[in-house]
Design a protein around this motif. Structure first.
Motif, PDB file in Angstrom:
ATOM      1  N   GLY A   4       0.796  -1.230   0.000  1.00 36.49           N
ATOM      2  CA  GLY A   4       0.000   0.000   0.000  1.00 36.49           C
ATOM      3  C   GLY A   4       0.826   1.275   0.000  1.00 36.49           C
ATOM      4  N   THR A  26       2.727   5.073   6.962  1.00 34.79           N
ATOM      5  CA  THR A  26       1.678   4.091   7.255  1.00 34.79           C
ATOM      6  C   THR A  26       1.484   3.208   6.031  1.00 34.79           C
ATOM      7  OG1 THR A  26       0.590   5.675   8.715  1.00 34.79           O
ATOM      8  CG2 THR A  26      -0.731   3.809   7.987  1.00 34.79           C
ATOM      9  N   HIS A  27       1.272   1.933   6.272  1.00 34.12           N
ATOM     10  CA  HIS A  27       1.009   1.018   5.162  1.00 34.12           C
ATOM     11  C   HIS A  27       0.106  -0.119   5.641  1.00 34.12           C
ATOM     12  CE1 HIS A  27       3.903  -1.906   6.801  1.00 34.12           C
ATOM     13  NE2 HIS A  27       4.757  -0.887   6.934  1.00 34.12           N
ATOM     14  N   SER A  39      -3.294  -2.409   9.257  1.00 35.04           N
ATOM     15  CA  SER A  39      -2.304  -1.406   8.888  1.00 35.04           C
ATOM     16  C   SER A  39      -1.428  -1.104  10.099  1.00 35.04           C
ATOM     17  CB  SER A  39      -2.975  -0.125   8.385  1.00 35.04           C
ATOM     18  OG  SER A  39      -3.708   0.500   9.415  1.00 35.04           O
ATOM     19  N   GLU A  93      -4.862  12.137   5.493  1.00 34.49           N
ATOM     20  CA  GLU A  93      -4.987  11.283   4.308  1.00 34.49           C
ATOM     21  C   GLU A  93      -4.672   9.824   4.657  1.00 34.49           C
ATOM     22  OE1 GLU A  93      -2.933  10.747  -0.057  1.00 34.49           O
ATOM     23  OE2 GLU A  93      -3.003  12.755   0.804  1.00 34.49           O
ATOM     24  N   GLU A  94      -3.597   9.611   5.419  1.00 39.66           N
ATOM     25  CA  GLU A  94      -3.242   8.255   5.829  1.00 39.66           C
ATOM     26  C   GLU A  94      -4.280   7.681   6.785  1.00 39.66           C
ATOM     27  OE1 GLU A  94      -1.208  10.860   5.846  1.00 39.66           O
ATOM     28  OE2 GLU A  94       0.760  10.314   5.078  1.00 39.66           O
ATOM     29  N   ASN A  96      -7.453   8.336   6.863  1.00 37.96           N
ATOM     30  CA  ASN A  96      -8.623   7.959   6.066  1.00 37.96           C
ATOM     31  C   ASN A  96      -8.366   6.726   5.203  1.00 37.96           C
ATOM     32  OD1 ASN A  96     -10.239  10.020   7.084  1.00 37.96           O
ATOM     33  ND2 ASN A  96      -9.681  11.439   5.458  1.00 37.96           N
ATOM     34  N   LYS A  97      -7.156   6.594   4.683  1.00 36.83           N
ATOM     35  CA  LYS A  97      -6.843   5.480   3.786  1.00 36.83           C
ATOM     36  C   LYS A  97      -6.629   4.164   4.537  1.00 36.83           C
ATOM     37  CE  LYS A  97      -3.527   3.947   0.286  1.00 36.83           C
ATOM     38  NZ  LYS A  97      -2.348   4.305  -0.521  1.00 36.83           N
ATOM     39  N   PHE A  98      -5.936   4.231   5.664  1.00 40.21           N
ATOM     40  CA  PHE A  98      -5.477   3.012   6.306  1.00 40.21           C
ATOM     41  C   PHE A  98      -6.226   2.613   7.569  1.00 40.21           C
ATOM     42  CE2 PHE A  98      -1.714   4.544   3.974  1.00 40.21           C
ATOM     43  CZ  PHE A  98      -1.445   3.413   3.202  1.00 40.21           C
ATOM     44  N   CYS A  99      -6.979   3.526   8.149  1.00 42.79           N
ATOM     45  CA  CYS A  99      -7.681   3.221   9.392  1.00 42.79           C
ATOM     46  C   CYS A  99      -9.190   3.204   9.150  1.00 42.79           C
ATOM     47  CB  CYS A  99      -7.345   4.265  10.470  1.00 42.79           C
ATOM     48  SG  CYS A  99      -5.579   4.313  10.867  1.00 42.79           S
ATOM     49  N   HIS A 100      -9.924   2.690  10.090  1.00 44.36           N
ATOM     50  CA  HIS A 100     -11.374   2.600   9.942  1.00 44.36           C
ATOM     51  C   HIS A 100     -12.072   3.891  10.345  1.00 44.36           C
ATOM     52  CE1 HIS A 100     -11.247  -1.567   8.857  1.00 44.36           C
ATOM     53  NE2 HIS A 100     -10.480  -1.814   9.898  1.00 44.36           N
ATOM     54  N   ARG A 102     -12.792   7.994   9.619  1.00 46.06           N
ATOM     55  CA  ARG A 102     -12.819   8.941   8.507  1.00 46.06           C
ATOM     56  C   ARG A 102     -12.919  10.344   9.088  1.00 46.06           C
ATOM     57  NH1 ARG A 102     -10.789   5.670   5.601  1.00 46.06           N
ATOM     58  NH2 ARG A 102     -11.901   4.289   4.253  1.00 46.06           N
TER      59      ARG A 102
END
Length: 105
Positions: A4, A26-27, A39, A93-94, A96-100, A102
């Protein structure tokens, strides 16, 4: 297993560490030891004292640092602590992308 992120993102993280900055990446990540996490956020710094001091802000203990011989020592952050740090450090951004969770910027 990590995925990711791009090679350029990883290179940027390493360059920030080499420069003595607190670096955050973060990945996506899969590890059977942590079945509820998908993640991880790695927070590193070449200056271990600086990393320890940064970690105390978030209640992280020095012994939790993953010490690496290659100079890329870091904290591994998961779950709620990961989300807290990403939010407070402005990495929306990270988050929102990697965690549950928003968050709107």
């Amino acid at each position: 297993m990590a995925f990711g992120i791009s090679k350029s993102q990883l290179k940027k993280w390493k360059n920030e560490i080499d420069s003595g900055e607190i670096a955050i990446i973060t990945h996506f990540w899969i590890d059977e030891r942590f079945p509820n996490c998908n993640s991880v956020t790695k927070v590193g710094c070449h200056n271990i004292e600086k990393l320890v001091n940064w970690g105390t802000i978030y209640g992280l203990k020095e012994e939790w640092i993953h010490h690496r011989k290659d100079g890329y020592s870091h904290f591994d952050l998961l779950g709620d602590k990961q989300a807290e740090v990403l939010l407070k450090e402005g990495h929306i951004e990270e988050l929102n992308k990697f965690c549950h969770k928003r968050i709107r910027e």
